[in-house]
Design an enzyme around this catalytic site. Structure first.
Site, PDB file in Angstrom:
ATOM      1  N   ASP A  91     105.278  46.085  74.192  1.00 27.42           N
ATOM      2  CA  ASP A  91     104.864  47.777  74.195  1.00 27.42           C
ATOM      3  C   ASP A  91     105.806  48.700  73.639  1.00 27.42           C
ATOM      4  OD1 ASP A  91     103.593  50.014  75.409  1.00 27.42           O
ATOM      5  OD2 ASP A  91     102.473  48.838  76.621  1.00 27.42           O
TER       6      ASP A  91
ATOM      7  N   SER B   5      94.277  50.301  78.249  1.00 26.82           N
ATOM      8  CA  SER B   5      95.845  50.091  78.254  1.00 26.82           C
ATOM      9  C   SER B   5      96.404  50.087  79.496  1.00 26.82           C
ATOM     10  CB  SER B   5      96.374  50.974  77.567  1.00 26.82           C
ATOM     11  OG  SER B   5      96.509  50.892  75.991  1.00 26.82           O
TER      12      SER B   5
ATOM     13  N   HIS C 217     104.299  55.194  76.858  1.00 25.03           N
ATOM     14  CA  HIS C 217     103.373  54.149  77.148  1.00 25.03           C
ATOM     15  C   HIS C 217     103.835  52.909  77.692  1.00 25.03           C
ATOM     16  CE1 HIS C 217     100.213  51.126  75.841  1.00 25.03           C
ATOM     17  NE2 HIS C 217      99.275  52.158  75.750  1.00 25.03           N
TER      18      HIS C 217
END
Ligand SMILES: *[C@@H]1O[C@H](CO)[C@@H](O)[C@H](O)[C@H]1NC(C)=O
Ligand SMILES: *[C@@H]1O[C@H](CO)[C@@H](O)[C@H](O)[C@H]1NC(C)=O
Ligand SMILES: *[C@@H]1O[C@H](CO)[C@@H](O)[C@H](O)[C@H]1NC(C)=O
Ligand SMILES: *[C@@H]1O[C@H](CO)[C@@H](O)[C@H](O)[C@H]1NC(C)=O
Ligand SMILES: *[C@@H]1O[C@H](CO)[C@@H](O)[C@H](O)[C@H]1NC(C)=O
Ligand SMILES: *[C@@H]1O[C@H](CO)[C@@H](O)[C@H](O)[C@H]1NC(C)=O
Ligand SMILES: *[C@@H]1O[C@H](CO)[C@@H](O)[C@H](O)[C@H]1NC(C)=O
Ligand SMILES: *[C@@H]1O[C@H](CO)[C@@H](O)[C@H](O)[C@H]1NC(C)=O
Ligand SMILES: *[C@@H]1O[C@H](CO)[C@@H](O)[C@H](O)[C@H]1NC(C)=O
Length: 764
Positions: free
Chosen positions: A146, A534, A217
């Site tokens: 990620d 996600s 994220h």
């Protein structure tokens, strides 16, 4: 049907930004060299080389006397593939193609990325089930590829964590603002990969050259999967409570390969290679590559090696819904996760001067006084001149023409006091984190507001924010944005597999990345609320960690089967789960897979559909891949892959049949699609299961035998499912379920069935 075309508003799907950035750069550069990922056949390695790394280096050195191999080689891979990545000119690539042991090459490509309360919504509790039986995932290691991690986030504190497993070989790599003292018993690994990105764009300046997350994220996904307990978490007062990941006692290892500056497959493959070597049990991959065949898909290629090592892989379906065939990561050996809503709403309240109060969706993070201001109705809010004269008033807009995005922008530019949007739009996740006071209402409430404004010349109203409502119904629903099957790269395997919480999920956030933008100012928060597949993917990584903890003897296919066949078909109103993207009609398996994940039931599925490595190879053979393409995925050195039994009829816990022949003259001729499956008894020793079919209107579906009698554990039984239909169906999608129910009705082993006239011939 598919209600509207996606707007290109930023969303948690980084594709748009990355694509735009790199399109622009590539125009400027007209680069001679490019990055390639080269697959090699290890059995061709001359004996003189002791190690594959030195062979790859020598292959590159031989290309040019002037350029040292070190400037060409990007990565030498070990587990996920036999081969390396390198920066090559076209002629160097041709030379490599002619060198011994060369199998296949692909150009390096950019990829898409796609509280707290969701654990409760999944039924997780300390008294029984998956949290109880696995002790919250204790001892299991979840790896994520990620954007990195913010190690100081309280979600990565190691209070109550067990020791780092002795089998762990990972490390906490030193980099800018990162060193090993930032890892602990929760965050046990942190590595970063950007050599591919830098080889492609040598002049790129990497802002923070380390595993530290500058975007948020990765901090969000990793804390969703396995964040520790944090009291007093909230997003500007919304969703307040104790934050925790799905497996709060699992360890986390972050592999940063997605950069603000760009994300390349060579880096991603290196990250997965390292994660396997380090010893992760579960991988969570919230990104994907669209429009590539399996042998060019880095996720497919790299995760095949993960499978061989028993690593469970959870991936995101993508955010390109609601269109059929928009899904990525439709890979037979991973879990592909779709995004749903949970039973929590975030609201603002409009208090009209006549005493009526109306709640609507909002995540506006600012503070408001309870002052009443004038409220006006401006229909479609198109007239920017008029809007600019409004001033300190609340403006009510009516979205008639998919114009919400422009209305929202018009009010922002006009700097009005606040906005009330009457809209049928189903993708409100894109708008609710508004930069000025805004409330989004469905049309049924619009009339009340319009009537009040019409009736009172001095109409006034006030706005309040920060309301969190739990227990909303129905939930879950399939979101509009979640990408739909069939899988373009392997349509015969029904994808996505399963639905998990994806919309408006609270999880950890870097405290100095912007979490909101209000009145021209950035606001910061240790937790943020995000939406997308996600967010759904790490929920399943967490659940898989719990199952792995409680059932260590199960391999990846067994865990996947247990998750799929035990999922929930009904929402909290006891109706079949609905699809927001298709006017709240019943969600089909092409939108949600088998249903919504139920971690506690997955511990005791009764029967398992297991898969061998060779079964996956049989699928690749039946896709008519060449031996070279198969070798790219399987890495089988030297010998040819066994393609003696090509078959797309994988022992998968779901079914999809295509009735889409083009010879419409033969439309009354029936065709039959047949599937064979083997189930393994993992429930009681002696048990009898009876198969029933539900749904599938207009088609004849049968199962033979109808009854499966088991005498012992791990015993296997074979059955056939037969679907008779027209050569070409009139409907696009008809669906139903096969359920094997045991005599005590303790286990319902349910598989989704889809019959469709959608195209399966556009196989990549
Ligand atoms: C690691 O970084 C932290 C924070 O930047 C610093 O306080 C610490 O001294 C460093 N430790 C080592 C071993 O370098
Ligand atoms: C990178 O920067 C150097 C020095 O500023 C410049 O000479 C070169 O042309 C740049 N390369 C690319 C590919 O932009
Ligand atoms: C990033 O850090 C790595 C490891 O410390 C180093 O090898 C590399 O040169 C650095 N890259 C940049 C662009 O600073
Ligand atoms: C709202 O008020 C709180 C407490 O006074 C303050 O910390 C916060 O920054 C304010 N938010 C905004 C958007 O001004
Ligand atoms: C919302 O949808 C309903 C039903 O499709 C339609 O009648 C109505 O006009 C729509 N309203 C708006 C404001 O778009
Ligand atoms: C709706 O949009 C279409 C196409 O943009 C346009 O032609 C039409 O005039 C719009 N309708 C209204 C009521 O604004
Ligand atoms: C965020 O924090 C890091 C580490 O403390 C710092 O280097 C960086 O400049 C900060 N970023 C912003 C946007 O403030
Ligand atoms: C593979 O080739 C066979 C024989 O030509 C054909 O019948 C089959 O449809 C092909 N399969 C796919 C998935 O293209
Ligand atoms: C049917 O015909 C259309 C148009 O010629 C073509 O695009 C499609 O691939 C065909 N489908 C099948 C299943 O042959």
């Amino acid at each position: 049907m598919a209600s509207r075309v996606r707007s290109a508003v930023p969303f948690y799907n980084y594709c748009h930004c990355y694509y735009l950035l790199f399109l622009a750069l590539s125009h400027l550069l007209a680069a001679q060299t490019d990055n390639y990922i080269i697959h090699m056949d290890l059995s061709s390695m001359p004996k003189a080389f002791s190690h594959h790394h030195s062979w790859y280096s020598a292959t590159l050195t031989s290309l040019s006397k002037n350029v040292p191999e070190t400037t060409k080689l990007i990565y030498s891979y070990t587990h996920v593939m036999n081969g390396f990545s390198a920066s090559l000119t076209p002629s160097e690539l041709e030379a490599i193609k002619a060198s011994p042991g060369y199998v296949h090459s692909i150009r390096d490509l950019p990829v898409k990325i796609d509280t707290t309360h969701s654990t409760k919504f999944l039924g997780l509790n300390s008294a029984y089930g998956a949290w109880h039986d696995s002790n919250y995932g204790e001892g299991v290691i979840i790896g994520l590829v990620d954007t990195g991690v913010w190690p100081e986030s309280e979600s990565f504190n190691d209070d109550g964590m067990s020791e780092i497993p002795s089998r762990w070989r990972g490390e906490c790599e030193i980099g800018k603002e990162f060193n090993s003292s930032l890892c602990n018993k929760k965050l046990i690994g942190a590595r970063f990969f950007n050599k591919g990105l830098l080889a492609k764009y040598p002049n790129t300046t990497i802002g923070i050259n380390s595993t530290r997350d500058t975007e948020g994220h990765g901090t969000h996904t990793s804390s969703t999967a396995a964040g520790n307990f944090v009291d007093g978490a909230s997003y500007f007062g919304y969703a307040s409570g104790t934050a925790r990941g799905v497996a709060p006692r699992a360890h986390v290892a972050m592999y940063k390969a997605l950069w603000e500056e760009g994300s390349y497959t060579s880096d991603i493959i290196a990250a997965i290679d390292q994660a396997i070597d380090d010893g992760v049990d579960v991988l969570s991959l919230s990104f994907g590559l669209d429009g590539v065949p399996l042998y060019e898909d880095p996720v497919a290629v790299a995760t095949f090696a993960a499978l061989e090592k028993g690593v469970f892989v959870s991936t995101s379906a993508g955010n390109e819904g609601p269109f059929y065939g928009s899904l990525h990561n439709g890979i037979p050996w991973v879990l592909t996760v779709a995004a749903g809503t949970i039973d929590r709403d975030f609201n603002g309240v409009l208090n009209l001067g006549n005493g009526v109060s109306i709640s609507g969706a909002s995540l506006y993070p600012g503070n408001l006084t309870d002052a009443r201001v004038p409220i006006v109705f401006m229909d479609m809010c198109k007239d920017n001149k008029k809007l600019k004269q409004v001033g300190r008033k609340i403006v009510v807009c009516q979205d008639k023409n998919d114009s919400l995005s422009s209305q929202y922008g018009n009010l922002e530019n006009a700097k009005v006091f606040g906005g009330v949007f009457i809209t049928n739009d189903t993708d409100l996740e894109l708008f609710v984190q508004s930069s000025y006071p805004a409330i989004f209402l469905s049309p049924e409430y619009g009339e009340v507001i319009k009537d009040y404004i019409k009736a009172d010349e001095e109409a006034k109203a006030s706005m309040e924010f920060g309301k969190t409502v739990l227990g909303t119904r129905p939930a879950p629903k399939v979101t509009s944005y979640t990408s739909r099957g069939p899988s373009p790269s392997c349509p015969e395997i029904l994808k996505p597999d399963i639905l998990a919480p994806g919309s408006l999920i609270l999880a950890a956030w870097p405290p100095n990345s912007s979490a909101a933008y209000v009145d021209g100012r950035q606001l910061y928060s240790k937790f943020n609320i995000l939406s997308g597949t996600s967010m759904a993917c790490p929920h399943l990584a967490g659940v898989a960690a719990l199952i792995r903890g409680a059932r260590p003897e199960w391999g990846p296919a067994a865990i996947r089967s247990a998750l799929i066949t035990s999922s929930d078909l009904y929402d909290n109103s006891l109706g079949h789960i609905k699809d927001i993207g298709f006017d709240n009609q019943l969600a089909t398996p092409l939108a949600m897979g088998s249903g919504h994940v139920n971690p506690n039931k997955a511990l005791d599925p009764g029967l398992i559909y297991d898969v061998d490595i060779q079964d996956y190879v049989n699928v690749l053979c039946a896709l008519n891949y060449t031996q070279k393409h198969i070798k790219v995925i399987t890495k089988s050195a030297g010998s040819l892959s066994d393609c003696s039994k090509p078959s797309l009829d994988l022992n998968y816990p779901s079914f999809i049949a295509f009735f889409n022949a083009n010879d419409s003259k033969l439309s009354d001729v029936k065709t039959v699609k047949e599937f064979q499956r083997t189930v393994t008894n993992v429930g009681e020793e002696k048990s009898t299961y009876v198969g029933t079919i539900t749904g599938m209107e207009g088609l004849e579906v049968s199962v033979v035998p109808k009854k499966l009698e088991f005498e012992g554990r791990n015993e296997k039984k074979v059955f056939k499912l037969r679907i008779e239909g027209p050569r070409r169906m009139k409907e696009r999608v008809v669906f139903g379920y096969l359920s094997w129910v045991d005599n005590e009705k303790k286990h319902v082993v349910r598989s989704p069935i889809v019959a469709t006239s959608l195209d399966s011939t556009a196989v990549l």
